[in-house]
Motif scaffolding. Structure first.
Motif, PDB file in Angstrom:
ATOM      1  N   ARG A   1     -18.125   8.589 -24.062  1.00  0.00           N
ATOM      2  CA  ARG A   1     -17.849   9.131 -25.540  1.00  0.00           C
ATOM      3  C   ARG A   1     -19.000   7.842 -26.339  1.00  0.00           C
ATOM      4  NH1 ARG A   1     -12.725   9.252 -29.233  1.00  0.00           N
ATOM      5  NH2 ARG A   1     -13.650  10.224 -31.167  1.00  0.00           N
ATOM      6  N   LEU A   2     -19.603   8.483 -27.558  1.00  0.00           N
ATOM      7  CA  LEU A   2     -20.565   7.626 -28.252  1.00  0.00           C
ATOM      8  C   LEU A   2     -19.764   7.453 -29.679  1.00  0.00           C
ATOM      9  CD1 LEU A   2     -23.823   8.863 -26.796  1.00  0.00           C
ATOM     10  CD2 LEU A   2     -23.173   6.553 -26.679  1.00  0.00           C
ATOM     11  N   PRO A   3     -20.301   6.429 -30.608  1.00  0.00           N
ATOM     12  CA  PRO A   3     -19.804   6.236 -31.914  1.00  0.00           C
ATOM     13  C   PRO A   3     -20.192   7.753 -32.723  1.00  0.00           C
ATOM     14  CG  PRO A   3     -20.965   4.365 -31.050  1.00  0.00           C
ATOM     15  CD  PRO A   3     -21.200   5.234 -30.085  1.00  0.00           C
ATOM     16  N   LYS A   4     -19.263   7.983 -33.433  1.00  0.00           N
ATOM     17  CA  LYS A   4     -19.552   9.284 -34.330  1.00  0.00           C
ATOM     18  C   LYS A   4     -19.486  10.633 -33.256  1.00  0.00           C
ATOM     19  CE  LYS A   4     -20.922   7.176 -38.290  1.00  0.00           C
ATOM     20  NZ  LYS A   4     -20.114   7.620 -39.417  1.00  0.00           N
ATOM     21  N   ASP A   5     -19.158  10.616 -32.165  1.00  0.00           N
ATOM     22  CA  ASP A   5     -19.386  11.678 -31.189  1.00  0.00           C
ATOM     23  C   ASP A   5     -20.580  12.058 -31.084  1.00  0.00           C
ATOM     24  OD1 ASP A   5     -16.616  11.289 -30.127  1.00  0.00           O
ATOM     25  OD2 ASP A   5     -15.866  12.527 -31.873  1.00  0.00           O
ATOM     26  N   VAL A   6     -21.616  11.199 -31.227  1.00  0.00           N
ATOM     27  CA  VAL A   6     -23.228  11.643 -31.382  1.00  0.00           C
ATOM     28  C   VAL A   6     -23.425  12.086 -29.493  1.00  0.00           C
ATOM     29  CG1 VAL A   6     -23.734  10.508 -33.244  1.00  0.00           C
ATOM     30  CG2 VAL A   6     -24.227   9.299 -30.990  1.00  0.00           C
ATOM     31  N   LEU A   7     -24.537  12.699 -29.154  1.00  0.00           N
ATOM     32  CA  LEU A   7     -24.898  12.895 -28.000  1.00  0.00           C
ATOM     33  C   LEU A   7     -25.963  12.069 -27.335  1.00  0.00           C
ATOM     34  CD1 LEU A   7     -25.352  16.817 -28.718  1.00  0.00           C
ATOM     35  CD2 LEU A   7     -23.350  15.650 -27.785  1.00  0.00           C
ATOM     36  N   PHE A   8     -26.518  11.402 -28.388  1.00  0.00           N
ATOM     37  CA  PHE A   8     -27.842  10.557 -27.781  1.00  0.00           C
ATOM     38  C   PHE A   8     -27.715   9.249 -28.808  1.00  0.00           C
ATOM     39  CE2 PHE A   8     -32.144   9.311 -28.287  1.00  0.00           C
ATOM     40  CZ  PHE A   8     -32.653   9.469 -27.221  1.00  0.00           C
ATOM     41  N   VAL A   9     -27.948   8.360 -28.109  1.00  0.00           N
ATOM     42  CA  VAL A   9     -28.274   6.606 -28.600  1.00  0.00           C
ATOM     43  C   VAL A   9     -29.285   6.043 -27.909  1.00  0.00           C
ATOM     44  CG1 VAL A   9     -27.446   4.562 -29.366  1.00  0.00           C
ATOM     45  CG2 VAL A   9     -26.079   6.738 -29.460  1.00  0.00           C
ATOM     46  N   ILE A  10     -30.462   5.432 -28.522  1.00  0.00           N
ATOM     47  CA  ILE A  10     -31.439   4.839 -27.927  1.00  0.00           C
ATOM     48  C   ILE A  10     -31.549   3.394 -28.503  1.00  0.00           C
ATOM     49  CG2 ILE A  10     -33.078   5.512 -29.491  1.00  0.00           C
ATOM     50  CD1 ILE A  10     -35.252   5.423 -26.959  1.00  0.00           C
ATOM     51  N   GLU A  11     -31.599   2.390 -27.572  1.00  0.00           N
ATOM     52  CA  GLU A  11     -31.998   0.818 -28.136  1.00  0.00           C
ATOM     53  C   GLU A  11     -33.132   0.415 -27.341  1.00  0.00           C
ATOM     54  OE1 GLU A  11     -28.464  -1.239 -26.982  1.00  0.00           O
ATOM     55  OE2 GLU A  11     -29.399  -1.561 -24.972  1.00  0.00           O
ATOM     56  N   ALA A  12     -33.745  -0.598 -28.030  1.00  0.00           N
ATOM     57  CA  ALA A  12     -35.147  -0.887 -27.201  1.00  0.00           C
ATOM     58  C   ALA A  12     -35.320  -2.524 -27.487  1.00  0.00           C
ATOM     59  CB  ALA A  12     -36.287  -0.188 -28.005  1.00  0.00           C
ATOM     60  N   ILE A  13     -36.114  -2.955 -26.516  1.00  0.00           N
ATOM     61  CA  ILE A  13     -36.813  -4.353 -26.666  1.00  0.00           C
ATOM     62  C   ILE A  13     -38.380  -4.127 -26.871  1.00  0.00           C
ATOM     63  CG2 ILE A  13     -37.033  -6.429 -25.364  1.00  0.00           C
ATOM     64  CD1 ILE A  13     -34.659  -5.711 -23.706  1.00  0.00           C
ATOM     65  N   ALA A  14     -38.783  -4.863 -27.833  1.00  0.00           N
ATOM     66  CA  ALA A  14     -40.054  -4.482 -28.198  1.00  0.00           C
ATOM     67  C   ALA A  14     -40.831  -5.858 -28.365  1.00  0.00           C
ATOM     68  CB  ALA A  14     -40.361  -3.684 -29.339  1.00  0.00           C
ATOM     69  N   ALA A  15     -42.118  -5.891 -28.437  1.00  0.00           N
ATOM     70  CA  ALA A  15     -43.055  -7.182 -28.768  1.00  0.00           C
ATOM     71  C   ALA A  15     -43.142  -6.939 -30.563  1.00  0.00           C
ATOM     72  CB  ALA A  15     -44.058  -7.219 -27.985  1.00  0.00           C
ATOM     73  N   GLU A  16     -43.252  -8.113 -31.069  1.00  0.00           N
ATOM     74  CA  GLU A  16     -43.455  -8.082 -32.621  1.00  0.00           C
ATOM     75  C   GLU A  16     -44.869  -7.825 -32.635  1.00  0.00           C
ATOM     76  OE1 GLU A  16     -42.818 -11.176 -36.027  1.00  0.00           O
ATOM     77  OE2 GLU A  16     -43.736 -12.056 -34.344  1.00  0.00           O
TER      78      GLU A  16
END
Length: 131
Positions: free
Chosen positions: A116-131
């Motif tokens: 399960r995800l917050p708000k019952d969404v189907l997709f969540v993405i997080e990232a690590i990026a350079a400035e």
């Protein structure tokens, strides 16, 4: 009570939805930016978009792009993403949308099915990026 260490900068932007809890949109340490999970929330309405996995994936990716650009980075500087999905049955759809979104840029990636995800969404993405 903990305070944010001076080596970290808490980042925020109005180019992405506000967090749904007590956390930062992104945090910077050195020249790396760590985003929180971007959900498929319409920043204008603050509601989860309708339309299933395709619409939710596209909205979450658009939110990631807005967040990155709003805090001084860009999609082409993403080194790693972690994607959380409700169903691995959506893998091919997600891959197609992500391939279009990232174009020739290939970041490292993990994709995990969760109960399960917050708000019952189907997709969540997080990232690590350079400035």
């Amino acid at each position: 009570m903990a305070a944010t260490h001076s080596s970290l900068s808490v980042l925020s932007t109005d180019r992405a939805p506000l967090p749904v809890g007590p956390y930062a949109q992104a945090v910077k340490i050195g020249n790396l930016i760590f985003t929180s999970g971007c959900m498929p929330i319409d920043p204008q309405t603050n509601h989860v978009v309708s339309g299933g996995i395709e619409a939710q994936t596209k909205r979450a990716l658009a939110n990631l792009k807005g967040l990155l650009e709003g805090v001084g980075s860009e999609v082409g500087k993403v080194a790693k993403t972690t994607i959380f999905v409700k169903s691995m049955d959506d893998f091919a759809t997600i891959n197609g949308i992500c391939a279009e979104f990232f174009g020739a840029h290939k970041a490292a990636r993990s994709l995990v099915e969760v109960a399960r995800l917050p708000k019952d969404v189907l997709f969540v993405i997080e990232a690590i990026a350079a400035e």
